[in-house]
Design an enzyme around this catalytic site. Structure first.
Site, short mmCIF file in Angstrom:
data_model
loop_
_atom_site.label_atom_id
_atom_site.label_comp_id
_atom_site.label_asym_id
_atom_site.label_seq_id
_atom_site.Cartn_x
_atom_site.Cartn_y
_atom_site.Cartn_z
N CYS A 27 0.86 -0.93 0.30
CA CYS A 27 -0.56 -0.13 0.21
C CYS A 27 0.78 1.04 -0.03
O CYS A 27 0.50 1.97 -1.06
CB CYS A 27 -0.99 0.42 1.06
SG CYS A 27 -2.18 -1.64 1.29
N ASN A 263 -2.10 -2.25 -5.98
CA ASN A 263 -1.60 -3.33 -5.68
C ASN A 263 -2.24 -4.60 -6.66
O ASN A 263 -3.37 -4.24 -6.56
CB ASN A 263 -0.90 -3.74 -4.33
CG ASN A 263 -1.63 -3.78 -2.87
OD1 ASN A 263 -1.63 -2.68 -2.69
ND2 ASN A 263 -2.20 -4.53 -3.26
#
EC number: 3.1.6.14
Length: 488
Positions: A27, A263
């Protein structure tokens, strides 16, 4: 000048950039790359902790003044609006708390720390507002939709605008809205060829996963996959509302919309239950869809792009001179507008610094210290030496990934994704040694690149020039790249 909305997660009916990657499958480092247009070794955010530079005082002082929203606001005259999850440690008392509003934002609605759907706190332009667990007023995805619509209603019509809406969905804890909690009951995680198999000839962290997975692990990951989809239905609602509002006000055709993620995610691949952080396609590849003036809809581009390109693209559309930035990425505008005879990159860098604890995980006493993100059956998703860097390369003849780990083995993984799209077979010991040397050298170059040097021709680019003398030290041994440890 047009207007910009940056949205997160899945969308339909836009033009697709099908080869979009993140330089770090986690993140905070990935979000920092979006904001700065830089690889992690240049913005120095290495993990999700303050010690790893995630929303730290150092990040605020050095990087935040140079993010693309800060440039849009200060140099291009944009109204800038943020709503949602910023960086995982945002709001930490040791880094200014919720009173800190990053440079460049006119309107700020940021979540304190990491993902939640209820019982969270927002920073509203530097003032804390607590939310409870009443769906009608507190469900975060809907709250973000409502404040975004309010902005569109009350913004100035005399300045262009930029919006960044970062929904936590589909991040854990995967709390769907009540009306969607029974959706997708027949949906299961994809059973790819690499699902629930042993990661042979891979880094030890992958090899330690238990194969086959237990029935309880498979049920858990299937349930997680299903719940993630459920949370995204509210994101679909958010997107639909915003597009309809732009259409109603006559601004849709003058607005660029970018839609992506920070991601990828794995659910059972190589018997790893759920997480990200790994070097494989399922963790580093993300959706990227775009629409806007001059962009033909329903096209698919197969150019190799990365999230470090988003900032340069938006600044380019705003008319800002990219030579004045220190960004590593490239503007996607020529691709989006269908430029012919376009010279483009053939590789991108992927880098990750593993996290591990100095103590033995209490749930897994048989494992040595240094691992983290462990499941009850002692399968761990990360470790301090899960530290790697990769060259992900794409050309007319090659679809290749070359990776090195910074561990005692200096373990190498290489995959030919044309023949092996599921990355099952590591060909590091079978590939041409000369090519292996070139890839090692290219990786060293990219790991030390900055700005324009990050955009030099890759190994399979006709313009590439390789000097093998640079591969050797004074002692005649092969020089291997080492990883820098940034703890700011």
């Amino acid at each position: 000048m047009g207007n910009y909305i940056f949205e997160v997660r899945v969308l339909r009916n836009f033009s697709l950039l099908s080869l979009a990657y993140v330089p770090s499958a986690l993140c905070c480092p990935s979000r920092a790359s979006i904001l700065t247009g830089k690889y992690p070794h240049n913005h120095h955010v290495v993990n999700n902790t303050l010690e790893g530079n995630c929303s730290s005082k150092s990040w605020q002082k050095i990087q935040e003044p140079n993010t693309f929203p800060a440039i849009l606001r200060s140099m291009c005259g944009y109204q800038t609006f943020f709503a949602g999850k910023y960086l995982n440690e945002y709001g930490a008392p040791d880094a200014g708390g919720l009173e800190h509003v990053p440079l460049g934002w006119s309107y700020w609605y940021a979540l304190e720390k990491n993902s939640k759907y209820y019982n969270y706190t927002l920073s509203i332009n530097g003032k804390a507002r607590k939310h409870g667990e009443n769906y009608s007023v507190d469900y975060l995805t809907d709250v973000l939709a409502n404040v975004s619509l309010d902005f569109l209603n009350y913004k100035s019509n005399f300045e262009p605008f930029f919006m960044m809406i970062a929904t936590p969905a589909p991040h854990s804890p995967w709390t769907a809205a009540p009306q969607y909690q029974k959706a997708f009951q027949s949906v299961f995680a994809p059973r790819n060829k690499n699902f629930n198999i042993h990661g042979t000839n891979k880094h030890w962290l992958i090899r330690q996963a238990k194969t086959p997975m237990t029935n309880s692990s498979i049920q858990f990951l299937d349930n997680a996959f299903r719940k993630r989809w459920q949370t995204l239905l509210s994101v679909d609602d958010l997107v639909e509302k915003l597009i309809k509002r732009l259409e109603f006000t006559g601004e849709l055709n003058n607005t660029y919309i970018f839609y992506t993620s920070d991601n990828g995610y794995h659910t059972g691949q190589f018997s790893l239950p759920i997480d990200k952080r790994q070097l494989y396609e399922f963790d580093i590849k993300v959706p990227l869809l775009v629409r806007g003036p001059g962009i033909k809809p329903n096209q698919t581009s197969k150019m190799l792009v990365a999230n470090i390109d988003l900032g340069p693209t938006i600044l380019d559309i705003a008319g800002y001179d990219l030579n004045k930035t220190q960004m590593d990425g490239m503007s996607l505008l020529p691709i989006l507008r269908g430029a012919s005879n376009l010279t483009w990159r053939s590789d991108v860098l992927v880098e990750y610094q593993g996290e591990g604890r100095n103590i033995t995980d209490p749930t897994c006493p048989s494992l040595s210290p240094g691992v983290s993100q462990c499941f009850p059956d002692c399968v761990c998703e990360d470790a301090y030496n899960n530290t790697y860097a990769c060259v992900r390369t794409m050309s007319a003849l090659w679809n290749l990934q070359y990776c090195e780990f910074d561990d005692q083995e200096v373990f190498v993984e290489v995959y030919n994704l044309t023949a092996d799209p599921d990355q099952i077979t590591n060909i590091a010991k079978n590939i041409d040694p000369e090519l292996l040397g070139k890839m090692n050298y290219r990786l060293m170059m990219l790991q030390s690149c900055s700005g324009p040097t990050c955009r030099t021709p890759g190994v399979f680019d006709p313009r590439y020039r390789f000097d093998p003398r640079l591969m050797f030290s004074n002692h005649g041994s092969v020089r291997t790249r080492r990883f820098s440890k940034h703890l700011l």
